[in-house]
Scaffold this motif. Sequence first.
Motif, short mmCIF file in Angstrom:
data_model
loop_
_atom_site.label_atom_id
_atom_site.label_comp_id
_atom_site.label_asym_id
_atom_site.label_seq_id
_atom_site.Cartn_x
_atom_site.Cartn_y
_atom_site.Cartn_z
N VAL A 276 -21.76 10.54 -31.80
CA VAL A 276 -21.12 9.27 -31.47
C VAL A 276 -21.93 8.06 -31.94
N ASP B 162 -14.73 7.10 -23.84
CA ASP B 162 -14.61 6.94 -25.28
C ASP B 162 -13.91 5.61 -25.53
N ARG B 163 -14.28 4.97 -26.62
CA ARG B 163 -13.66 3.69 -26.96
C ARG B 163 -12.22 3.86 -27.47
N MET C 154 -8.16 9.22 -28.07
CA MET C 154 -9.03 10.34 -27.68
C MET C 154 -8.94 10.58 -26.17
N TRP D 95 -8.35 6.99 -35.36
CA TRP D 95 -8.57 8.36 -34.92
C TRP D 95 -7.26 9.12 -34.75
N SER E 232 -24.64 12.45 -25.20
CA SER E 232 -23.81 11.90 -26.28
C SER E 232 -23.96 12.76 -27.53
N GLY F 3 -18.78 8.94 -25.39
CA GLY F 3 -18.08 9.25 -26.63
C GLY F 3 -17.54 10.66 -26.58
N CYS F 4 -16.76 10.94 -25.54
CA CYS F 4 -16.38 12.32 -25.22
C CYS F 4 -15.32 12.90 -26.15
N GLY F 5 -14.67 12.05 -26.99
CA GLY F 5 -13.63 12.57 -27.85
C GLY F 5 -12.49 13.16 -27.04
#
Length: 258
Positions: free
Chosen positions: A107, A67-68, A72, A11, A104, A46-48
């Motif tokens: 995501v 978020d993973r 991000m 990313w 979500s 998965g908020c980016g």
Amino acid sequence: MNNLPLLDNNWNTDLYEDKHAFVWQYGENLLKVLNPKLGESILDLGCGTGQLTEKIAQAGAEVTGIDRASSMIETARQNYPHLRFDVADARDFQVLKPLDAVFSNAVLHWIKEADAAIASIHQALKPGGRFVAEFGGKGNIQAIVTALYSALEAIAISPQALNPWYFPSIGEYATLLEQQGFDVTYATLFARPTPLTEGEAGMANWLEMFADVFLAGLSADQKIQIIRTVEEHLLPTLYQQGNWTADYRRIRIVAIKL
């Protein structure tokens, strides 16, 4: 959070924010479905880089973004230092107390282990809590995937093993939710052709952002060749008047924890 196997996309947050703002701009429409209220506890899964998390907070809700991708989360914290953001995996996250809602946007098509994600979402919610999501559904980016597969196979690379995406039908995903204790109250699958920015460079930018796992093992020349081949394949259908469009199809779900 444990380290479950996952093909990671690389990313690039600058590229994400600069060229792919449509990800959260289209997501603003989903906020109307969420309808966050004053004092509600909500998780942005998965908020980016945090744009929609901030919108939820503006409604008066107590919101946390996870978020993973640590890149991000780092950018989200810089963007909105007054909000809480944590690195966590959708497949095994924990919350301190049950939530009113899990939201979500764009995501869940990155998570092939849908059962694990649904289980985590279910345990995070209060009884009667709602899960509101939109992500790539059956047939999403079908033209792009077909062109990408063809281009990779032409240089003797098998793309199936590299594919990071999960695009379910309504029936498939609603069944998974019901099996884990959700009441699905709304589900739709719809075409959402999405204009890409940067004119002629739009498709190349999209591939470098979202299809990075397919390109990561290639030489610089091979990467250029693959992108050019994909563009040539898609030119008649997804390129008009100097601009590219991605053939998105989205699934939108509202489900209530029983």
